[in-house]
Design an enzyme around this catalytic site. Structure first.
Site, PDB file in Angstrom:
ATOM      1  N   LYS A 172       0.860  -1.193   0.000  1.00  0.00           N
ATOM      2  CA  LYS A 172       0.000   0.000   0.000  1.00  0.00           C
ATOM      3  C   LYS A 172       0.890   1.235   0.000  1.00  0.00           C
ATOM      4  CE  LYS A 172      -1.618   2.927   2.730  1.00  0.00           C
ATOM      5  NZ  LYS A 172      -1.541   4.101   1.841  1.00  0.00           N
ATOM      6  N   GLU A 247      10.147   1.722  10.509  1.00  0.00           N
ATOM      7  CA  GLU A 247      11.175   2.744  10.253  1.00  0.00           C
ATOM      8  C   GLU A 247      10.465   4.085  10.316  1.00  0.00           C
ATOM      9  OE1 GLU A 247      14.225   2.286  10.193  1.00  0.00           O
ATOM     10  OE2 GLU A 247      14.355   0.139   9.835  1.00  0.00           O
ATOM     11  N   CYS A 281      13.758  11.391   6.198  1.00  0.00           N
ATOM     12  CA  CYS A 281      13.784  10.953   7.603  1.00  0.00           C
ATOM     13  C   CYS A 281      15.159  11.209   8.195  1.00  0.00           C
ATOM     14  CB  CYS A 281      13.420   9.479   7.684  1.00  0.00           C
ATOM     15  SG  CYS A 281      14.380   8.467   6.568  1.00  0.00           S
TER      16      CYS A 281
HETATM   17  P1  NAD Z   1       2.540   8.634   7.513  1.00  0.00           P
HETATM   18  O1  NAD Z   1       2.873   7.887   8.741  1.00  0.00           O
HETATM   19  O2  NAD Z   1       1.477   9.664   7.572  1.00  0.00           O
HETATM   20  O3  NAD Z   1       2.100   7.595   6.372  1.00  0.00           O
HETATM   21  C1  NAD Z   1       2.900   6.514   5.998  1.00  0.00           C
HETATM   22  C2  NAD Z   1       2.036   5.436   5.381  1.00  0.00           C
HETATM   23  O4  NAD Z   1       1.169   4.900   6.387  1.00  0.00           O
HETATM   24  C3  NAD Z   1       1.118   5.933   4.263  1.00  0.00           C
HETATM   25  O5  NAD Z   1       1.064   4.963   3.248  1.00  0.00           O
HETATM   26  C4  NAD Z   1      -0.224   6.070   4.966  1.00  0.00           C
HETATM   27  O6  NAD Z   1      -1.328   5.967   4.101  1.00  0.00           O
HETATM   28  C5  NAD Z   1      -0.166   4.884   5.921  1.00  0.00           C
HETATM   29  N1  NAD Z   1      -1.073   4.977   7.075  1.00  0.00           N
HETATM   30  C6  NAD Z   1      -1.545   6.099   7.693  1.00  0.00           C
HETATM   31  N2  NAD Z   1      -2.366   5.748   8.715  1.00  0.00           N
HETATM   32  C7  NAD Z   1      -2.415   4.397   8.764  1.00  0.00           C
HETATM   33  C8  NAD Z   1      -3.085   3.447   9.586  1.00  0.00           C
HETATM   34  N3  NAD Z   1      -3.860   3.832  10.593  1.00  0.00           N
HETATM   35  N4  NAD Z   1      -2.892   2.128   9.340  1.00  0.00           N
HETATM   36  C9  NAD Z   1      -2.083   1.724   8.339  1.00  0.00           C
HETATM   37  N5  NAD Z   1      -1.438   2.568   7.509  1.00  0.00           N
HETATM   38  C10 NAD Z   1      -1.596   3.894   7.717  1.00  0.00           C
HETATM   39  O7  NAD Z   1       3.923   9.247   6.976  1.00  0.00           O
HETATM   40  P2  NAD Z   1       4.186  10.196   5.731  1.00  0.00           P
HETATM   41  O8  NAD Z   1       3.690  11.567   6.037  1.00  0.00           O
HETATM   42  O9  NAD Z   1       3.716   9.536   4.471  1.00  0.00           O
HETATM   43  O10 NAD Z   1       5.800  10.191   5.677  1.00  0.00           O
HETATM   44  C11 NAD Z   1       6.590  11.013   6.457  1.00  0.00           C
HETATM   45  C12 NAD Z   1       7.124  10.264   7.665  1.00  0.00           C
HETATM   46  O11 NAD Z   1       7.844   9.110   7.259  1.00  0.00           O
HETATM   47  C13 NAD Z   1       8.136  11.091   8.456  1.00  0.00           C
HETATM   48  O12 NAD Z   1       7.897  10.949   9.836  1.00  0.00           O
HETATM   49  C14 NAD Z   1       9.479  10.478   8.088  1.00  0.00           C
HETATM   50  O13 NAD Z   1      10.493  10.655   9.039  1.00  0.00           O
HETATM   51  C15 NAD Z   1       9.096   9.037   7.932  1.00  0.00           C
HETATM   52  N6  NAD Z   1      10.092   8.313   7.138  1.00  0.00           N
HETATM   53  C16 NAD Z   1      10.935   7.434   7.776  1.00  0.00           C
HETATM   54  C17 NAD Z   1      11.924   6.742   7.064  1.00  0.00           C
HETATM   55  C18 NAD Z   1      12.843   5.762   7.745  1.00  0.00           C
HETATM   56  O14 NAD Z   1      13.354   4.882   7.065  1.00  0.00           O
HETATM   57  N7  NAD Z   1      13.075   5.856   9.038  1.00  0.00           N
HETATM   58  C19 NAD Z   1      12.050   6.968   5.687  1.00  0.00           C
HETATM   59  C20 NAD Z   1      11.188   7.879   5.074  1.00  0.00           C
HETATM   60  C21 NAD Z   1      10.210   8.541   5.811  1.00  0.00           C
END
Ligand code: NAD
Length: 493
Positions: A172, A247, A281
């Site tokens: 997803k 992550e 991130c």
């Molecule tokens: P997000 O957590 O809002 O969304 C990430 C994914 O989770 C999306 O596909 C979203 O649709 C899904 N999601 C949201 N709610 C959910 C639920 N209740 N159940 C299941 N899935 C759900 O994050 P974002 O805004 O897309 O990305 C930014 C974040 O990602 C930042 O915090 C960044 O630091 C982090 N990030 C971390 C890494 C790493 O490897 N540590 C890499 C890239 C980004």
């Protein structure tokens, strides 16, 4: 362009035929429409994956790897086209988009190589005429949930090791960036991956993502995203005793000591703080500088920031693209107001760009705060935009303590010419990634990627470590003595 789900080798709209627009953050234009799935769509994809996985696991791993080699070559062939599309849907500048596709290429060839390794251990038995070994076995159906900031790379970090290890995948992607998911699925299809081994279901988090998390036939969830969502997913997986790899966010710091090459440090900070408009991130959002060189570093950074051309990432002269959405602009600006109220000194930036060519896109001016205290919210919370906080210290010990004082533990870096300080920092910084004389970004795909403390839950993407998420260990004992031998009991004392 209509972006459909890819389920069991077929392209199809979600059952309720709902679509939402895909927006180019550089100019607000609609560049496509993506289908939004419901639970039943996820269920169909999981069923297909479950059936396909049984056969896929029986294909010898070196043969499975041949598909990944083809995927690697197709990614390579389409690198430029993919990079342009990536810039259009996510906003990062073309040069970085090319780099992101390159990560996928590297991961394809690296994980294809695992098809001829997937090493376990052989080890002596404590008993005579007995042999012992451990082998990796696939977990089954893998659910992958990814953010928008690396719309193709993160999917390759997760799906390639999963697939070479004999699992099937249901992915997803973030709803903001479905185009790259479509391209990756097309590539798997062309590379000849059997139907059902790789599936994509588009949709939002609470419905589509949640359906994947809660599905009883999904054995492992590999998630990258925010801490807020990661916690929700971990709790749900915990209740089901489902394996989950998280992550999440970061509050990454560059430490600059008084003996550092300040020109190099300024360059490293600029690249890791404002690359991808600070939406990595691993982005540097704190600079922890020795008091003796603080002013000089600030001046160098201010000078260097004047070279940051802001605009549409498709323009090769642009260094900083838009952020992902109006919501992101508001969040960043809110944190800037918090910083001012907390008493931090704004050196430059701190506003949304709304005029002229910036009118229709989502642009934030690269921002530098100084005189920031480690306890301030702008020094502790993830802003996920082009905002940097300068904190001054008087020693390496203090710098390390400030670095380690946040809840996150993803990436850190130190600029120094002193080898003793280098080794002390390597030992004492509590992050999953440490850079010496480089910024906080620049991970390579053959090393483990991930964070400590609040950034993760002990798993890693990339490197051989990624295989631990997508395999179980099976220990095998082979007794060729022809008699019952009892471990720990029938031993010669
Ligand atoms: P997000 O957590 O809002 O969304 C990430 C994914 O989770 C999306 O596909 C979203 O649709 C899904 N999601 C949201 N709610 C959910 C639920 N209740 N159940 C299941 N899935 C759900 O994050 P974002 O805004 O897309 O990305 C930014 C974040 O990602 C930042 O915090 C960044 O630091 C982090 N990030 C971390 C890494 C790493 O490897 N540590 C890499 C890239 C980004």
């Amino acid at each position: 362009m209509k972006v459909l789900n890819f389920v069991n080798g077929e392209w199809k709209a979600s059952i309720n035929k709902q679509f939402v627009p895909v927006i180019n953050p550089a100019n607000g234009e609609t560049i496509g429409e993506v289908t939004v799935s419901i639970e039943a769509d996820v269920d169909e994809a999981v069923k297909a994956a479950k059936a396909a996985q049984k056969q896929w696991a029986l294909v010898p791993a070196p043969k499975r790897a041949e598909v990944l080699y083809k995927v690697g070559y197709l990614l390579k062939e389409r690198k430029e086209q993919l990079a342009r599309l990536l810039t259009m849907e996510m906003g990062k500048v073309l040069e970085e988009a090319r780099g992101e596709v390159q990560e996928g290429i590297d991961m394809a060839f690296y994980m294809a190589g695992e098809g001829r390794r997937l090493f376990g251990d052989t080890t002596p038995s404590e008993l005579k005429d007995k042999f012992a070994m451990s082998v990796r076995v696939p977990v089954g159906v893998v659910g992958i949930i990814t953010p928008w900031n690396f719309p193709i790379a993160i999917a390759t970090w997760k799906s390639f090791p999963a697939i070479v290890a004999g699992n099937a995948v249901v992915w997803k992607p973030a709803l903001e960036t479905p185009l790259m998911a479509r391209e990756l699925a097309k590539i798997f299809e062309e590379a000849g991956l059997p139907k059902g081994v790789f599936n994509v279901v588009h949709g939002d988090g609470p419905t589509t993502g949640n359906a994947l998390v809660e599905h009883p036939d999904v054995q492992v969830i590999s998630f990258t995203g925010s801490n807020e969502v990661g916690r929700i997913i971990a709790e749900k997986c915990g209740r089901r005793l489902k394996k989950v790899s998280l992550e999440m966010g970061g509050k990454n710091a560059v430490i600059v000591m008084d003996d550092a090459d300040l020109s190099l440090a300024a360059e490293g900070i600029l690249w890791s703080a404002f690359g991808t408009s600070g939406q990595r991130c691993t982005a540097c959002s704190r600079v922890i500088v020795h008091e003796a060189v603080k002013e000089e570093l600030e001046n160098r950074l201010l000078e260097a920031m004047k070279t940051l051309t802001i605009g549409n990432g498709l323009d090769e002269n642009v260094k900083v693209g838009p952020v992902i959405s109006e919501g992101a602009l508001q969040k960043i600006d809110h944190y800037v107001q918090i910083g001012k109220e907390e008493g931090a000194k704004l050196l430059t930036g701190g506003y949304i760009l709304r005029d002229g060519e910036y009118q229709k896109g989502y642009y934030y001016a690269p921002t530098l705060f100084t005189d920031v205290q480690p306890t301030m919210r702008i020094a502790r919370e993830e802003i996920f935009g082009p905002v940097v906080s300068i904190i001054s210290v008087n020693s390496l010990e203090e710098a390390i303590a400030v670095n380690n004082s946040v809840d996150y533990g993803l990436s850190s870096s130190i600029f120094t010419r002193d080898v003793n300080k280098v080794f002390q920092a390597m030992r004492d910084l509590d992050t999953g990634i440490v850079y010496i004389n480089a910024g906080t970004t620049g991970a390579e795909i053959h090393l483990p990627f991930g964070g400590m403390k609040g950034t993760g839950n002990g798993h890693r993407d990339s490197g051989v470590a990624a295989l631990d998420v997508f395999t179980e260990w099976r220990s095998v004992y082979i007794d060729f003595s022809g008699k019952l031998q009892r471990a720990q009991i029938d031993i010669d004392e």
